[in-house]
Design an enzyme around this catalytic site. Sequence first.
Site, PDB file in Angstrom:
ATOM      1  N   ASP A 145      -7.919   1.719   2.108  1.00  0.00           N
ATOM      2  CA  ASP A 145      -6.746   1.021   1.574  1.00  0.00           C
ATOM      3  C   ASP A 145      -6.566   1.378   0.097  1.00  0.00           C
ATOM      4  OD1 ASP A 145      -4.576  -0.637   1.417  1.00  0.00           O
ATOM      5  OD2 ASP A 145      -5.733  -2.498   1.361  1.00  0.00           O
TER       6      ASP A 145
ATOM      7  N   HIS B 237      -1.658  -0.539   1.395  1.00  0.00           N
ATOM      8  CA  HIS B 237      -0.762  -1.471   2.079  1.00  0.00           C
ATOM      9  C   HIS B 237       0.306  -2.035   1.143  1.00  0.00           C
ATOM     10  CE1 HIS B 237      -3.494  -4.717   0.570  1.00  0.00           C
ATOM     11  NE2 HIS B 237      -2.395  -5.453   0.634  1.00  0.00           N
TER      12      HIS B 237
ATOM     13  N   SER C 119      -2.766  -8.290  -4.179  1.00  0.00           N
ATOM     14  CA  SER C 119      -3.182  -7.017  -3.597  1.00  0.00           C
ATOM     15  C   SER C 119      -2.927  -5.870  -4.556  1.00  0.00           C
ATOM     16  CB  SER C 119      -2.418  -6.742  -2.310  1.00  0.00           C
ATOM     17  OG  SER C 119      -2.881  -7.557  -1.280  1.00  0.00           O
TER      18      SER C 119
END
Length: 260
Positions: A110, A65, A206
């Site tokens: 992910d 992402h 992230s």
Amino acid sequence: MVLIKVLANLLILQLSYAQKSSELIIGGDECNINEHRFLVALYTSRTLFCGGTLINQEWVLTAAHCNMEDIQIKLGMHSKKVPNEDEQKRVPKEKFFCLSSKNYTLWDKDIMLIRLDSPVKNSAHIAPLSLPSSPPSVGSVCRTMGWGRISSTKETYPDVPHCVNINLLEYEMCRAPYPEFELPATSRTLCAGILEGGKDTCVGDSGGPLICNGQFQGIASWGDDPCAQPHKPAAYTKVFDHLDWIENIIAGNTDASCPP
């Protein structure tokens, strides 16, 4: 309420879950300048939006992402304001995803592998982190880091990366708080945090690493917003379960399939 912790244009997931591409460290301290030689910063324009991990001189591992156009990768960075003399910059030559559709809404896919446009050189502040040789154990103390938000409620971002120690928990601890998302009973996802709250990754973190007992075990993926709430730990993509895919891609087998 949970929301994707990246930039607004990444809300293609059409979920209100907190994907930590824009997350920062809550409850930690400034990292020592010498403890994160493998940590990279992902930029677009002038905005640092994700972290990543250098796994050899030519490859970076991060979250799917975190994919954006015009990514720039900074290596050897500590302070955003005062550059290290040995900082290096690269751009992606190729990007690889575990699912060809880039459909990382399956929660445990992910992961993105980036091949750099040219190899980097090891230096005082740059060196790769090895892939894990064994899976992590629940109960392990893990360390995570990033330039993400350092406040769960305010848009406060640090100049240097922050580091925090958290615990590796049972996956169910990440699944149970969110029955509305119908998360799978089993997953190639790690759950880590402090059940009483106060320590967590957050917006901007992230893609960064989760290091357990000295081994690179996880990639910061998603969590609650506000960050660091009691009984709402964060989820990390499990690196060990993707070793075959990673090693095959690096070896040139670009048709390698992900684990089921």
